[in-house]
Design a protein around this motif. Structure first.
Motif, PDB file in Angstrom:
ATOM      1  N   PRO B  64       1.072  13.829  24.987  1.00  0.00           N
ATOM      2  CA  PRO B  64       2.384  13.977  25.259  1.00  0.00           C
ATOM      3  C   PRO B  64       2.575  13.571  26.902  1.00  0.00           C
ATOM      4  N   VAL B  65       3.357  13.003  27.170  1.00  0.00           N
ATOM      5  CA  VAL B  65       3.521  12.456  28.713  1.00  0.00           C
ATOM      6  C   VAL B  65       5.057  13.000  29.037  1.00  0.00           C
ATOM      7  N   CYS B  96      -1.381  18.861  27.504  1.00  0.00           N
ATOM      8  CA  CYS B  96      -1.661  17.586  27.840  1.00  0.00           C
ATOM      9  C   CYS B  96      -3.305  17.275  27.935  1.00  0.00           C
ATOM     10  N   ALA B  97      -3.691  16.009  27.625  1.00  0.00           N
ATOM     11  CA  ALA B  97      -5.148  15.721  27.649  1.00  0.00           C
ATOM     12  C   ALA B  97      -5.443  15.572  28.930  1.00  0.00           C
ATOM     13  N   GLN B  98      -4.577  15.060  29.822  1.00  0.00           N
ATOM     14  CA  GLN B  98      -4.756  14.370  31.172  1.00  0.00           C
ATOM     15  C   GLN B  98      -3.979  15.349  32.016  1.00  0.00           C
ATOM     16  N   ARG B  99      -4.361  15.418  33.195  1.00  0.00           N
ATOM     17  CA  ARG B  99      -3.897  16.303  34.373  1.00  0.00           C
ATOM     18  C   ARG B  99      -2.686  15.424  34.969  1.00  0.00           C
ATOM     19  N   TYR B 100      -1.647  15.986  34.874  1.00  0.00           N
ATOM     20  CA  TYR B 100      -0.294  15.294  35.532  1.00  0.00           C
ATOM     21  C   TYR B 100       0.028  16.157  36.849  1.00  0.00           C
ATOM     22  N   SER B 101       0.273  15.563  37.968  1.00  0.00           N
ATOM     23  CA  SER B 101       0.536  16.397  39.094  1.00  0.00           C
ATOM     24  C   SER B 101       2.142  16.319  39.269  1.00  0.00           C
ATOM     25  N   GLY B 102       2.691  17.602  39.509  1.00  0.00           N
ATOM     26  CA  GLY B 102       4.185  18.031  39.774  1.00  0.00           C
ATOM     27  C   GLY B 102       4.414  18.175  40.906  1.00  0.00           C
ATOM     28  N   VAL B 103       5.533  18.348  41.402  1.00  0.00           N
ATOM     29  CA  VAL B 103       5.898  18.859  42.746  1.00  0.00           C
ATOM     30  C   VAL B 103       7.439  19.901  42.545  1.00  0.00           C
ATOM     31  N   VAL B 104       7.293  20.890  43.006  1.00  0.00           N
ATOM     32  CA  VAL B 104       8.840  21.587  43.000  1.00  0.00           C
ATOM     33  C   VAL B 104       9.216  21.805  44.596  1.00  0.00           C
ATOM     34  N   ARG B 105      10.136  20.891  44.896  1.00  0.00           N
ATOM     35  CA  ARG B 105      10.476  20.807  46.319  1.00  0.00           C
ATOM     36  C   ARG B 105      11.541  22.125  46.697  1.00  0.00           C
ATOM     37  N   ILE B 106      11.385  22.374  47.609  1.00  0.00           N
ATOM     38  CA  ILE B 106      12.324  23.620  48.199  1.00  0.00           C
ATOM     39  C   ILE B 106      13.468  23.549  47.771  1.00  0.00           C
ATOM     40  N   GLN B 107      14.315  22.445  47.575  1.00  0.00           N
ATOM     41  CA  GLN B 107      15.718  22.743  47.340  1.00  0.00           C
ATOM     42  C   GLN B 107      15.636  22.785  45.666  1.00  0.00           C
ATOM     43  N   ASP B 108      14.700  22.747  45.028  1.00  0.00           N
ATOM     44  CA  ASP B 108      14.486  22.721  43.527  1.00  0.00           C
ATOM     45  C   ASP B 108      14.239  23.967  42.946  1.00  0.00           C
ATOM     46  N   VAL B 109      13.934  24.956  43.889  1.00  0.00           N
ATOM     47  CA  VAL B 109      13.490  26.419  43.431  1.00  0.00           C
ATOM     48  C   VAL B 109      14.520  27.173  42.781  1.00  0.00           C
ATOM     49  N   ARG B 110      15.617  27.214  43.263  1.00  0.00           N
ATOM     50  CA  ARG B 110      16.617  28.138  42.684  1.00  0.00           C
ATOM     51  C   ARG B 110      18.126  27.559  42.723  1.00  0.00           C
ATOM     52  N   ALA B 111      18.975  27.948  41.866  1.00  0.00           N
ATOM     53  CA  ALA B 111      20.261  27.359  41.822  1.00  0.00           C
ATOM     54  C   ALA B 111      21.188  27.916  43.232  1.00  0.00           C
ATOM     55  N   THR B 112      20.958  29.055  43.543  1.00  0.00           N
ATOM     56  CA  THR B 112      21.789  29.371  44.579  1.00  0.00           C
ATOM     57  C   THR B 112      21.157  29.838  45.816  1.00  0.00           C
ATOM     58  N   GLU B 113      22.007  29.658  46.883  1.00  0.00           N
ATOM     59  CA  GLU B 113      21.327  29.940  48.255  1.00  0.00           C
ATOM     60  C   GLU B 113      20.112  28.991  48.494  1.00  0.00           C
ATOM     61  N   ILE B 114      20.392  27.782  48.294  1.00  0.00           N
ATOM     62  CA  ILE B 114      19.255  26.956  48.301  1.00  0.00           C
ATOM     63  C   ILE B 114      18.757  27.017  49.801  1.00  0.00           C
ATOM     64  N   ASP B 115      19.535  27.132  50.776  1.00  0.00           N
ATOM     65  CA  ASP B 115      19.006  26.665  52.157  1.00  0.00           C
ATOM     66  C   ASP B 115      18.098  28.046  52.765  1.00  0.00           C
ATOM     67  N   SER B 116      18.143  29.185  52.004  1.00  0.00           N
ATOM     68  CA  SER B 116      17.443  30.269  52.585  1.00  0.00           C
ATOM     69  C   SER B 116      16.129  30.549  51.579  1.00  0.00           C
ATOM     70  N   VAL B 117      15.798  29.794  50.849  1.00  0.00           N
ATOM     71  CA  VAL B 117      14.584  29.815  50.159  1.00  0.00           C
ATOM     72  C   VAL B 117      13.233  29.778  51.188  1.00  0.00           C
TER      73      VAL B 117
END
Lengths: 246, 189
Positions: B64-65, B96-117
């Motif tokens: 799976p990709v 996954c058979a292979q390791r894929y790297s991912g990134v959670v950017r600070i603005q994508d952590v939660r839906a509300t009050e994005i600026d204070s995360v």
């Protein structure tokens, strides 16, 4: 020493045109993308394939096709006398190149640009014919990894001792001082991928020996084919069980 | 009808079949390039003058990709002030058979009050998170998001005792041994 006795049998009881017992097992390593062990009599070889993966060296990346690399080594415990680890083994390097070159011709490298396929071959038991066993093991490992290939590859060696052409020499016969010719064939396309010998031999003997080795290759190819088909059968059985459980 | 084949095996004539995945054309034959099961895909009704397609597929399911919209399971590996790095372990239910790297950017952590995360208050290295793939991201990693109720940390071990923690709210998890409360972006499972 007498390599073929009066009855026409060799030291290990084989006929001159007889191959040693073949055994193979696929997917023997969990960490590799493809792996296989292959045995020709007492010669036992383990091959592992990693890739096709992104080329580790950007500078050496080929934008038009895949790069095939091979590392062949003999385990310290593989031969009768325990061998010290040398710095760089020239014979091993040469065999590595021969294996990589043979299999690269068979892989559809143009389908996999910018990638690299690494083949690691280790000899676990050495009893002659390691180069050919290594090619056979590497072919099975590549097939296990799902690398697209043109045809089946099979390799076998033959030699000439006591005025007789002998198929698939073992360690004792290898040390007999006669010539040995290693042949790798694409059995479906009837193409020679590799033909190597270290000694001089006359035209008639050469033809006889190569013919014998080619027949050996075809026998090995048939064995490899049944191994592959049995492996696919086991895999599809396993996946169908997994699906019915899910 | 299924039939297994090996590389180089002739499967049919070019004049009768179209080569599909896992095959190639040599001369006038369609040949297999993989070890696998041979299938014939019949001609679509609408297409005119098309030939049935021959395919060879490996019986094992392809790896799976991750693709945008997929829900993935990932393990946090490192935190920086602006983003959390993660290794994608599963796409949907499939590992996954292979390791894929991912990134959670600070603005994508939660839906509300994005600026204070604050990232350390949302994840810790070692946490298993459930996240959605936003996009294929940059050259190195997929962009992931946990900005949904059902996304976030699903499994985390406590700092004090190293035991799996129990979620208290969508922002807190508690260690059952030491009763200490740690803050996380908790997924509603």
């Amino acid at each position: 020493m007498e390599y073929v006795n009066t009855v026409g049998l060799r030291l290990d009881g084989r006929r001159p045109n007889e191959i040693r017992q073949l055994r193979a097992e696929m997917s023997t390593l969990a960490s590799a993308d493809g792996s296989a062990t292959f045995e020709m009599g007492n010669t036992k070889v383990l091959a592992a394939v990693y890739g096709p993966r992104e080329a580790s060296n950007r500078a050496q990346t080929d934008t038009s096709k895949a790069t095939v690399r091979c590392e062949y080594s003999m385990a310290a415990f593989s031969s009768g006398e325990r061998r010290r680890r040398g710095k760089s083994d020239r014979r091993a390097t040469e065999t590595s190149l021969a294996i990589a070159n043979t299999l690269e011709q068979n892989i559809l490298t143009e389908l996999l640009p910018r990638t690299q396929i690494d083949i690691y071959v280790q000899v676990l038991q050495a009893d002659g014919g390691m180069r050919c066993a290594a090619i056979n093991a590497a072919f099975l490992a590549l097939a296990d990894a799902g690398v697209p290939m043109r045809d089946s590859v099979a390799a076998c060696a033959a030699g000439y001792l006591d005025g007789t052409a002998l198929l698939d020499l073992n360690y004792t016969e290898d040390g007999g001082g006669g010539p040995e010719v290693a042949v790798a064939l694409q059995t479906g396309l009837h193409q020679v991928l590799m033909l190597q010998t270290d000694s001089k031999l006359s035209m008639e003997v050469f033809e006889e020996v190569v013919e014998l080795a080619s027949n050996g290759c075809r026998a090995v190819a048939e064995f490899l084919r049944t191994t592959l088909l049995a492996h696919v059968g086991r895999l599809s059985l396993a996946t169908s069980i997994a699906k019915s459980e899910a | 009808m299924t039939e297994t084949c090996t590389p180089g095996q002739r499967l049919g004539l070019v004049t009768e079949f179209e080569p599909g995945a896992g095959t190639y054309v040599a001369g006038s034959f369609v040949c297999a390039s993989l070890v696998g099961i041979q299938r014939t895909v019949p001609v679509e009704e609408t297409a005119d003058k098309r030939l049935p397609r021959l395919e060879v597929s490996r019986s094992t399911r392809p790896d799976p990709v991750p693709s945008p919209g997929d829900v993935v399971t990932a393990r946090i590996t490192r935190l920086t002030p602006r983003l959390a790095l993660a290794d994608i372990l599963c796409v949907g239910e499939h590992p996954c058979a292979q390791r894929y790297s991912g990134v959670v950017r600070i603005q994508d952590v939660r839906a509300t009050e994005i600026d204070s995360v604050r990232l350390p208050a949302a994840f810790r290295p070692g946490d298993l998170i459930r996240a959605e793939v936003l996009s294929l991201g940059d050259a190195r990693s997929y962009f992931l998001t946990t900005a949904k109720n059902e996304l976030g940390v699903v499994y985390a071990k406590s700092i004090a005792a190293g035991v799996p923690m129990v979620p208290l709210s969508w922002q807190e998890m508690q260690c059952p041994t030491t009763q200490s409360v740690e803050s996380r972006k908790v997924a509603r499972v």
